[in-house]
Design a protein around this motif. Structure first.
Motif, mmCIF file in Angstrom:
data_model
loop_
_atom_site.group_PDB
_atom_site.id
_atom_site.type_symbol
_atom_site.label_atom_id
_atom_site.label_comp_id
_atom_site.label_asym_id
_atom_site.label_seq_id
_atom_site.Cartn_x
_atom_site.Cartn_y
_atom_site.Cartn_z
ATOM 1 N N THR A 1 0.706 -1.106 -0.142
ATOM 2 C CA THR A 1 0.143 -0.013 0.009
ATOM 3 C C THR A 1 0.879 1.168 0.103
ATOM 4 O OG1 THR A 1 -1.869 -1.160 1.140
ATOM 5 C CG2 THR A 1 -1.891 1.494 1.254
ATOM 6 N N ALA A 2 1.938 1.294 0.797
ATOM 7 C CA ALA A 2 2.717 2.342 0.774
ATOM 8 C C ALA A 2 3.459 2.506 -0.465
ATOM 9 C CB ALA A 2 3.734 2.307 1.842
ATOM 10 N N LEU A 3 3.967 1.433 -1.087
ATOM 11 C CA LEU A 3 4.630 1.567 -2.330
ATOM 12 C C LEU A 3 3.710 2.058 -3.398
ATOM 13 C CD1 LEU A 3 6.864 0.762 -4.391
ATOM 14 C CD2 LEU A 3 5.904 -1.319 -4.714
ATOM 15 N N ILE A 4 2.403 1.373 -3.547
ATOM 16 C CA ILE A 4 1.455 1.924 -4.612
ATOM 17 C C ILE A 4 1.197 3.505 -4.316
ATOM 18 C CG2 ILE A 4 -0.830 1.627 -5.467
ATOM 19 C CD1 ILE A 4 1.018 -0.234 -6.351
ATOM 20 N N LEU A 5 0.997 3.971 -3.099
ATOM 21 C CA LEU A 5 0.940 5.452 -2.688
ATOM 22 C C LEU A 5 1.760 6.265 -3.384
ATOM 23 C CD1 LEU A 5 -0.785 7.489 -1.241
ATOM 24 C CD2 LEU A 5 0.457 7.106 0.615
ATOM 25 N N VAL A 6 2.966 5.929 -3.299
ATOM 26 C CA VAL A 6 4.330 6.602 -3.836
ATOM 27 C C VAL A 6 4.222 6.610 -5.203
ATOM 28 C CG1 VAL A 6 6.699 6.710 -3.995
ATOM 29 C CG2 VAL A 6 5.567 6.168 -1.726
ATOM 30 N N LEU A 7 3.846 5.424 -5.796
ATOM 31 C CA LEU A 7 3.724 5.368 -7.308
ATOM 32 C C LEU A 7 2.668 6.359 -7.974
ATOM 33 C CD1 LEU A 7 4.475 1.464 -7.919
ATOM 34 C CD2 LEU A 7 6.077 3.551 -8.185
ATOM 35 N N VAL A 8 1.466 6.453 -7.045
ATOM 36 C CA VAL A 8 0.439 7.106 -7.598
ATOM 37 C C VAL A 8 0.803 8.559 -7.488
ATOM 38 C CG1 VAL A 8 -2.135 7.932 -7.114
ATOM 39 C CG2 VAL A 8 -1.429 5.507 -7.220
ATOM 40 N N ILE A 9 1.431 9.130 -6.591
ATOM 41 C CA ILE A 9 1.858 10.382 -6.322
ATOM 42 C C ILE A 9 2.800 10.568 -7.373
ATOM 43 C CG2 ILE A 9 3.203 11.796 -5.085
ATOM 44 C CD1 ILE A 9 1.999 10.673 -2.376
ATOM 45 N N LEU A 10 3.658 10.024 -7.932
ATOM 46 C CA LEU A 10 4.648 10.238 -8.785
ATOM 47 C C LEU A 10 4.028 10.165 -10.197
ATOM 48 C CD1 LEU A 10 7.659 7.727 -7.748
ATOM 49 C CD2 LEU A 10 7.658 10.373 -7.739
ATOM 50 N N ALA A 11 3.047 9.249 -10.699
ATOM 51 C CA ALA A 11 2.335 9.507 -11.511
ATOM 52 C C ALA A 11 1.427 10.374 -11.865
ATOM 53 C CB ALA A 11 1.441 8.109 -11.735
ATOM 54 N N VAL A 12 0.810 11.040 -10.759
ATOM 55 C CA VAL A 12 0.295 12.355 -10.768
ATOM 56 C C VAL A 12 1.123 13.554 -11.021
ATOM 57 C CG1 VAL A 12 -1.346 13.961 -9.482
ATOM 58 C CG2 VAL A 12 -1.864 11.581 -9.544
ATOM 59 N N VAL A 13 2.219 13.376 -10.592
ATOM 60 C CA VAL A 13 3.067 14.807 -10.612
ATOM 61 C C VAL A 13 3.734 14.697 -11.907
ATOM 62 C CG1 VAL A 13 5.228 15.629 -9.641
ATOM 63 C CG2 VAL A 13 3.437 14.943 -8.107
ATOM 64 N N PHE A 14 4.248 13.457 -12.549
ATOM 65 C CA PHE A 14 4.957 13.298 -13.740
ATOM 66 C C PHE A 14 4.524 12.909 -14.826
ATOM 67 C CE2 PHE A 14 8.311 12.971 -10.178
ATOM 68 C CZ PHE A 14 9.014 14.060 -10.373
ATOM 69 N N LEU A 15 3.250 12.410 -14.862
ATOM 70 C CA LEU A 15 2.666 11.622 -15.961
ATOM 71 C C LEU A 15 1.261 12.307 -16.491
ATOM 72 C CD1 LEU A 15 3.272 7.843 -15.453
ATOM 73 C CD2 LEU A 15 4.662 9.645 -16.862
ATOM 74 N N PHE A 16 0.682 12.803 -15.293
ATOM 75 C CA PHE A 16 -0.619 13.316 -15.770
ATOM 76 C C PHE A 16 -0.624 14.975 -16.101
ATOM 77 C CE2 PHE A 16 -1.986 9.458 -14.420
ATOM 78 C CZ PHE A 16 -3.235 9.483 -13.718
ATOM 79 N N LYS A 17 -1.287 15.224 -16.928
ATOM 80 C CA LYS A 17 -1.202 16.654 -17.452
ATOM 81 C C LYS A 17 -2.630 17.415 -16.957
ATOM 82 C CE LYS A 17 0.962 15.613 -21.829
ATOM 83 N NZ LYS A 17 0.950 15.590 -23.176
ATOM 84 N N GLU A 18 -2.374 18.574 -16.740
ATOM 85 C CA GLU A 18 -3.639 19.604 -16.473
ATOM 86 C C GLU A 18 -4.211 19.806 -17.943
ATOM 87 O OE1 GLU A 18 -6.026 21.686 -14.137
ATOM 88 O OE2 GLU A 18 -3.955 20.819 -13.417
ATOM 89 N N VAL A 19 -5.451 19.572 -17.814
ATOM 90 C CA VAL A 19 -6.573 19.473 -19.087
ATOM 91 C C VAL A 19 -7.721 20.492 -18.821
ATOM 92 C CG1 VAL A 19 -7.952 18.342 -20.756
ATOM 93 C CG2 VAL A 19 -5.804 17.387 -19.727
ATOM 94 N N PRO A 20 -7.895 21.589 -19.735
ATOM 95 C CA PRO A 20 -8.926 22.300 -19.285
ATOM 96 C C PRO A 20 -10.185 21.728 -19.594
ATOM 97 C CG PRO A 20 -8.020 23.079 -21.424
ATOM 98 C CD PRO A 20 -6.916 22.098 -20.708
ATOM 99 N N PHE A 21 -11.253 21.944 -19.048
ATOM 100 C CA PHE A 21 -12.321 21.313 -19.156
ATOM 101 C C PHE A 21 -13.560 22.179 -20.230
ATOM 102 C CE2 PHE A 21 -11.554 19.629 -14.825
ATOM 103 C CZ PHE A 21 -11.332 18.266 -15.440
ATOM 104 N N ASP A 22 -13.222 23.667 -20.210
ATOM 105 C CA ASP A 22 -14.119 24.215 -21.302
ATOM 106 C C ASP A 22 -14.039 23.768 -22.813
ATOM 107 O OD1 ASP A 22 -11.477 25.105 -21.010
ATOM 108 O OD2 ASP A 22 -12.226 27.183 -21.362
ATOM 109 N N GLU A 23 -14.624 23.816 -23.506
ATOM 110 C CA GLU A 23 -14.795 23.551 -25.015
ATOM 111 C C GLU A 23 -13.980 24.570 -25.815
ATOM 112 O OE1 GLU A 23 -18.090 22.345 -27.266
ATOM 113 O OE2 GLU A 23 -19.357 21.779 -25.120
ATOM 114 N N GLU A 24 -13.170 23.970 -26.610
ATOM 115 C CA GLU A 24 -12.125 25.009 -27.346
ATOM 116 C C GLU A 24 -13.018 25.677 -28.439
ATOM 117 O OE1 GLU A 24 -8.564 23.322 -28.638
ATOM 118 O OE2 GLU A 24 -9.081 21.235 -27.589
ATOM 119 N N GLY A 25 -12.758 26.894 -28.628
ATOM 120 C CA GLY A 25 -13.437 27.693 -29.542
ATOM 121 C C GLY A 25 -14.713 28.197 -28.991
ATOM 122 N N GLU A 26 -15.220 27.887 -27.576
ATOM 123 C CA GLU A 26 -16.289 28.384 -26.919
ATOM 124 C C GLU A 26 -15.844 30.113 -26.335
ATOM 125 O OE1 GLU A 26 -18.669 27.779 -23.065
ATOM 126 O OE2 GLU A 26 -17.913 25.998 -24.094
#
Length: 94
Positions: free
Chosen positions: A68-93
């Motif tokens: 559980t501790a290992l997976i917690l660290v891996l999830v934090i690393l994935a969120v910090v380094f692999l996930f991107k900030e994506v806007p929710f509003d439609e493009e062109g609106e």
């Protein structure tokens, strides 16, 4: 085609969402494999032969605490380094 229908366009947000979902599924599968391997690998001995760590059976400590501790660290690393900030509003609106 009716005038009020939008033509489906390949939105890059879908690719990002699919990639992040696959990362999440991979982490869940990895978590289950480690948990299963430690729980049933070390826990299949007779109770008299168990080793104990901090008063817990070794199989429980490794599968439920350490994994559980290992997976917690891996999830934090994935969120910090692999996930991107994506806007929710439609493009062109506007």
């Amino acid at each position: 085609m009716k005038q009020n229908q939008k033509v489906f366009q390949d939105d890059p947000r879908y690719r990002v969402a699919n990639r992040e979902a696959l990362i999440g599924v991979a982490l869940v599968i990895f978590n289950f494999i480690l948990w299963y391997a430690f729980a049933y690998g070390l826990g299949s001995k007779p109770v008299a032969e168990y080793n104990y760590i901090w008063g817990l059976p070794a199989w429980f400590f490794y599968s439920c605490i350490l994994v559980t501790a290992l997976i917690l660290v891996l999830v934090i690393l994935a969120v910090v380094f692999l996930f991107k900030e994506v806007p929710f509003d439609e493009e062109g609106e506007q």
